[in-house]
Design a protein around this motif. Sequence first.
Motif, PDB file in Angstrom:
ATOM      1  N   ILE A  84      -9.481   6.121   4.758  1.00 39.17           N
ATOM      2  CA  ILE A  84      -9.944   5.513   3.516  1.00 39.17           C
ATOM      3  C   ILE A  84      -8.858   4.541   3.048  1.00 39.17           C
ATOM      4  N   VAL A  85      -9.244   3.296   2.820  1.00 45.17           N
ATOM      5  CA  VAL A  85      -8.269   2.280   2.408  1.00 45.17           C
ATOM      6  C   VAL A  85      -8.331   2.109   0.890  1.00 45.17           C
ATOM      7  N   ILE A  86      -7.199   2.354   0.225  1.00 51.49           N
ATOM      8  CA  ILE A  86      -7.087   2.126  -1.215  1.00 51.49           C
ATOM      9  C   ILE A  86      -6.246   0.867  -1.425  1.00 51.49           C
ATOM     10  N   VAL A  87      -6.792  -0.084  -2.174  1.00 47.08           N
ATOM     11  CA  VAL A  87      -6.110  -1.369  -2.380  1.00 47.08           C
ATOM     12  C   VAL A  87      -5.815  -1.581  -3.861  1.00 47.08           C
ATOM     13  N   GLU A  88      -4.578  -1.980  -4.144  1.00 51.48           N
ATOM     14  CA  GLU A  88      -4.179  -2.289  -5.522  1.00 51.48           C
ATOM     15  C   GLU A  88      -4.664  -3.703  -5.870  1.00 51.48           C
ATOM     16  N   LYS A  89      -5.749  -3.773  -6.627  1.00 47.01           N
ATOM     17  CA  LYS A  89      -6.337  -5.072  -7.000  1.00 47.01           C
ATOM     18  C   LYS A  89      -5.883  -5.419  -8.418  1.00 47.01           C
ATOM     19  N   THR A  90      -4.919  -6.316  -8.510  1.00 45.76           N
ATOM     20  CA  THR A  90      -4.348  -6.705  -9.805  1.00 45.76           C
ATOM     21  C   THR A  90      -4.574  -8.205 -10.022  1.00 45.76           C
ATOM     22  N   GLN A  91      -4.115  -8.707 -11.149  1.00 48.33           N
ATOM     23  CA  GLN A  91      -4.235 -10.154 -11.405  1.00 48.33           C
ATOM     24  C   GLN A  91      -3.519 -10.959 -10.325  1.00 48.33           C
ATOM     25  N   ILE A  92      -2.392 -10.434  -9.859  1.00 51.92           N
ATOM     26  CA  ILE A  92      -1.606 -11.144  -8.845  1.00 51.92           C
ATOM     27  C   ILE A  92      -2.277 -11.065  -7.467  1.00 51.92           C
ATOM     28  N   SER A  93      -2.801  -9.876  -7.127  1.00 47.27           N
ATOM     29  CA  SER A  93      -3.336  -9.688  -5.773  1.00 47.27           C
ATOM     30  C   SER A  93      -4.832  -9.996  -5.659  1.00 47.27           C
ATOM     31  N   ASP A  94      -5.484 -10.278  -6.781  1.00 47.83           N
ATOM     32  CA  ASP A  94      -6.939 -10.494  -6.787  1.00 47.83           C
ATOM     33  C   ASP A  94      -7.381 -11.593  -5.807  1.00 47.83           C
ATOM     34  N   GLN A  95      -6.569 -12.643  -5.685  1.00 43.70           N
ATOM     35  CA  GLN A  95      -6.936 -13.769  -4.820  1.00 43.70           C
ATOM     36  C   GLN A  95      -7.036 -13.372  -3.342  1.00 43.70           C
ATOM     37  N   TYR A  96      -6.359 -12.264  -2.966  1.00 43.21           N
ATOM     38  CA  TYR A  96      -6.380 -11.819  -1.560  1.00 43.21           C
ATOM     39  C   TYR A  96      -7.492 -10.800  -1.292  1.00 43.21           C
ATOM     40  N   PHE A  97      -8.136 -10.313  -2.376  1.00 39.98           N
ATOM     41  CA  PHE A  97      -9.017  -9.148  -2.231  1.00 39.98           C
ATOM     42  C   PHE A  97     -10.237  -9.409  -1.338  1.00 39.98           C
ATOM     43  N   LEU A  98     -10.874 -10.581  -1.479  1.00 36.53           N
ATOM     44  CA  LEU A  98     -12.066 -10.865  -0.665  1.00 36.53           C
ATOM     45  C   LEU A  98     -11.767 -10.817   0.828  1.00 36.53           C
ATOM     46  N   GLY A  99     -10.594 -11.350   1.197  1.00 36.24           N
ATOM     47  CA  GLY A  99     -10.177 -11.319   2.602  1.00 36.24           C
ATOM     48  C   GLY A  99      -9.986  -9.891   3.097  1.00 36.24           C
ATOM     49  N   VAL A 100      -9.388  -9.037   2.235  1.00 41.09           N
ATOM     50  CA  VAL A 100      -9.169  -7.626   2.588  1.00 41.09           C
ATOM     51  C   VAL A 100     -10.515  -6.919   2.736  1.00 41.09           C
ATOM     52  N   GLN A 101     -11.407  -7.187   1.792  1.00 43.16           N
ATOM     53  CA  GLN A 101     -12.739  -6.569   1.806  1.00 43.16           C
ATOM     54  C   GLN A 101     -13.486  -6.912   3.110  1.00 43.16           C
ATOM     55  N   LYS A 102     -13.425  -8.180   3.488  1.00 46.95           N
ATOM     56  CA  LYS A 102     -14.087  -8.637   4.712  1.00 46.95           C
ATOM     57  C   LYS A 102     -13.521  -7.901   5.937  1.00 46.95           C
ATOM     58  N   MET A 110     -14.537   0.455   7.668  1.00 43.98           N
ATOM     59  CA  MET A 110     -13.869   1.537   6.934  1.00 43.98           C
ATOM     60  C   MET A 110     -14.235   1.484   5.451  1.00 43.98           C
ATOM     61  N   VAL A 111     -13.957   2.581   4.759  1.00 41.62           N
ATOM     62  CA  VAL A 111     -14.219   2.666   3.320  1.00 41.62           C
ATOM     63  C   VAL A 111     -13.080   1.973   2.572  1.00 41.62           C
ATOM     64  N   LEU A 112     -13.447   1.132   1.600  1.00 50.04           N
ATOM     65  CA  LEU A 112     -12.450   0.422   0.789  1.00 50.04           C
ATOM     66  C   LEU A 112     -12.648   0.781  -0.678  1.00 50.04           C
ATOM     67  N   LEU A 113     -11.561   1.215  -1.339  1.00 46.59           N
ATOM     68  CA  LEU A 113     -11.630   1.590  -2.751  1.00 46.59           C
ATOM     69  C   LEU A 113     -10.558   0.821  -3.525  1.00 46.59           C
ATOM     70  N   PRO A 114     -10.969  -0.124  -4.402  1.00 47.40           N
ATOM     71  CA  PRO A 114      -9.979  -0.867  -5.189  1.00 47.40           C
ATOM     72  C   PRO A 114      -9.507  -0.071  -6.408  1.00 47.40           C
ATOM     73  N   VAL A 115      -8.229  -0.189  -6.736  1.00 45.71           N
ATOM     74  CA  VAL A 115      -7.680   0.444  -7.944  1.00 45.71           C
ATOM     75  C   VAL A 115      -6.837  -0.599  -8.682  1.00 45.71           C
ATOM     76  N   ALA A 116      -6.644  -0.397  -9.987  1.00 40.47           N
ATOM     77  CA  ALA A 116      -5.906  -1.364 -10.800  1.00 40.47           C
ATOM     78  C   ALA A 116      -4.394  -1.184 -10.673  1.00 40.47           C
ATOM     79  N   ASN A 117      -3.946   0.050 -10.359  1.00 38.29           N
ATOM     80  CA  ASN A 117      -2.513   0.335 -10.284  1.00 38.29           C
ATOM     81  C   ASN A 117      -2.293   1.645  -9.533  1.00 38.29           C
ATOM     82  N   GLN A 118      -1.025   2.046  -9.379  1.00 40.97           N
ATOM     83  CA  GLN A 118      -0.724   3.274  -8.634  1.00 40.97           C
ATOM     84  C   GLN A 118      -1.153   4.532  -9.385  1.00 40.97           C
ATOM     85  N   GLY A 119      -1.213   4.435 -10.711  1.00 39.54           N
ATOM     86  CA  GLY A 119      -1.712   5.571 -11.497  1.00 39.54           C
ATOM     87  C   GLY A 119      -3.159   5.871 -11.153  1.00 39.54           C
TER      88      GLY A 119
END
Length: 209
Positions: A84-102, A110-119
Motif C-alpha cells: 500500500i503506497v501512502i503519499v504525502e500530498k501537500t501544497q509543495i508536493s501537489d504538482q507531482y501527485f498526478l504523476g505518482v498516481q499514474k 497498487m493501492v495509493l492513499l494520499p495524506v496531508a502530513n505524517q500525522g
Amino acid sequence: PVTAGPIVVPYGHVIGNDKWRGSEVAQRLQGKVRLIFEDGLGLVDFHLSNRTCILLISEADLVAGDEFKRRLVRFRNASSLRGIVIVEKTQISDQYFLGVQKLVVLELGMVLLPVANQGEASQLITQLVSFCVRDQNRDRGANPFLCKQRAQLTEPAVLQTVQQIPGVGKTKALLLLQQFRSIHRLCNASINELEQVVGRTVAQQIYTF
C-alpha cells in the motif's frame, strides 16, 4: 538491499524500517500500535502483517526526484506482498501527485492513499493495522484464546527474559512466546519445533542455551 519478501510480523505489531525511528509518523504511532524497529527492511517502510506492507512517500521524497519511483518499481518486481503506497500530498508536493498516481495505480496496479502530513499517515497506518488484525483473526478462525495469549505477551518480565537468549531480539521473543505461550514450554521445545519459528541457526542457539 531490495528485501521485499514476506517477513514474520508478531500478532498485532508493526515492524518499522529503522530509517523512520524518531520521525513524526513513528512518534504518533507509539502508544497506538506496538511498533518495533528493524534495520534491513530494504524497500519496505512498515510491515503491518505477514502479507501487507506500507511504502511511505514523503514530501521530501517527491521533491527530491525520481528515486522513489525506482523504489516502487523495484518493490513491484521483487515482491509478492500486498503493498500500500501512502503519499504525502501537500501544497509543495501537489504538482507531482498526478504523476505518482499514474505510476502507482495505472502502471503498477497498487493501492495509493494520499495524506496531508505524517500525522495523517500515522492515523491511516493505525486503521490499516486493525484491518490486518481482523484478517488474521479470520485466518485463525477467530480463536477465542487470542485475547488471553496477547495479555501474556505484554508482560515485560517474560519478554525481557526470552530476549536474554543469544540471537533472540524483541521480534523473535514475541514470536516464540506466541508459539509456546510460556517460558516453561519454550524450555521443553525440540530443535525442530524451534526451527519452525526462528530458523535453524537461532533454534540451535536457543536449544543449547
